[in-house]
Scaffold this motif. Structure first.
Motif, short mmCIF file in Angstrom:
data_model
loop_
_atom_site.label_atom_id
_atom_site.label_comp_id
_atom_site.label_asym_id
_atom_site.label_seq_id
_atom_site.Cartn_x
_atom_site.Cartn_y
_atom_site.Cartn_z
N ILE A 171 20.15 6.07 -15.41
CA ILE A 171 20.50 4.95 -16.29
C ILE A 171 19.95 3.64 -15.72
O ILE A 171 19.41 2.81 -16.46
N GLU A 227 28.06 3.44 -22.75
CA GLU A 227 27.54 4.23 -23.87
C GLU A 227 27.23 5.67 -23.46
O GLU A 227 27.47 6.60 -24.22
N ALA A 228 26.72 5.83 -22.23
CA ALA A 228 26.41 7.18 -21.74
C ALA A 228 27.65 8.05 -21.72
O ALA A 228 27.62 9.23 -22.11
N GLU A 274 22.41 11.30 -12.06
CA GLU A 274 22.67 10.95 -13.45
C GLU A 274 22.83 9.43 -13.61
O GLU A 274 22.34 8.84 -14.59
N ASN A 280 30.69 7.38 -23.33
CA ASN A 280 31.52 7.40 -24.53
C ASN A 280 30.79 7.82 -25.80
O ASN A 280 31.40 8.42 -26.68
N LEU A 281 29.50 7.51 -25.89
CA LEU A 281 28.74 7.90 -27.07
C LEU A 281 27.94 9.18 -26.84
O LEU A 281 27.90 10.07 -27.69
N GLN A 282 27.32 9.26 -25.66
CA GLN A 282 26.49 10.43 -25.35
C GLN A 282 27.30 11.54 -24.68
O GLN A 282 26.77 12.62 -24.41
N LYS A 283 28.56 11.24 -24.35
CA LYS A 283 29.49 12.21 -23.77
C LYS A 283 29.01 12.79 -22.44
O LYS A 283 29.27 13.94 -22.11
N LYS A 284 28.31 11.96 -21.67
CA LYS A 284 27.90 12.37 -20.33
C LYS A 284 29.04 12.11 -19.35
O LYS A 284 29.69 11.07 -19.43
N LYS A 285 29.24 13.00 -18.41
CA LYS A 285 30.33 12.84 -17.45
C LYS A 285 29.91 12.01 -16.23
O LYS A 285 30.76 11.54 -15.48
N PRO A 300 25.05 0.21 -21.07
CA PRO A 300 24.47 1.56 -21.09
C PRO A 300 25.31 2.62 -20.38
O PRO A 300 25.33 3.78 -20.81
#
Length: 213
Positions: free
Chosen positions: A136, A118-119, A132, A121-126, A115
């Motif tokens: 998760i 994914e946060a 933050e 690389n997929l959701q583009k969260k820094k 997760p």
């Protein structure tokens, strides 16, 4: 004619066998397929052959490598131990390293590791703040209290510092990279790809095993 036909059939059966033997007996060269570190880095368990993966949750190549390395490490024999070494070359990356070691300390790595990948690389969260990252963990079954206590602990801070020390010793040039037994650094730039990295690692594991016999 019969002799020629027999020879042809024999050759067809021999070809796949020869190809398999060539792959099994592949020899990789220092300086070409991997780097011999000038100074070995101490391993976590001297009784086992260690494979360390230097990675960063925000690295797209690491995210692509994760399914391959996850399957590979689950098939390693008992005399080999696999460890993760989060890369830190910017202040925000220390937070990500703390996330990894926190998940490991809470025995929640199986729930949180992917997760976090994914946060970023997929959701583009820094993931630039503790809150933050906490979100998760909470979403995957870890209480906010547990997370905060471990994430901000002295022990997790020390592990992050040790990660930086190892990274320097490994002469890390990017992510992902593999280091076998604190002696050999493997990168996709040298091997030509992620799958090849694992083949070189398997080769070096066998060389270390032979050296101990």
């Amino acid at each position: 004619m019969r002799i020629l036909l027999s020879a042809l059939i024999y050759g067809l059966f021999l070809l796949p066998l020869t190809a398999c033997q060539a792959e099994t007996e592949a020899v990789y060269e220092a300086g070409t397929h991997y780097e011999v570190l000038p100074q070995p880095v101490p391993t976590s368990d001297p009784t086992k052959i260690e494979v360390a993966e230097v990675f960063w949750y925000g690295c797209g190549h690491c995210f692509s490598f994760e399914p391959l390395v996850s399957e590979w490490k689950n098939q390693l024999p008992e005399d080999v131990v696999f460890i993760g070494v989060p890369a830190i070359w910017a202040p925000v990356m220390e937070l990500h390293a703390r996330a990894y070691y926190t998940a490991k300390a809470l025995k929640a790595l199986d729930k949180v590791h992917l997760p976090v990948f994914e946060a970023m690389n997929l959701q583009k969260k820094k993931l630039e703040t503790e809150k933050e990252i906490e979100a998760i963990f909470v979403a995957n079954g870890v209480s906010a209290e547990q997370f905060a206590k471990v994430f901000n602990s002295w022990g997790i801070g020390q592990q992050a510092k040790l990660s930086q020390v190892k990274q320097r010793g490994y002469r890390t040039q990017g992510t992902p990279e593999l280091v076998v037994n604190g002696k050999y650094r493997i990168s996709s730039r040298m091997t030509g790809g992620h799958e090849a990295m694992l083949k070189v690692a398997s080769y070096l594991i066998e060389q270390e095993r032979k050296a101990d016999q």
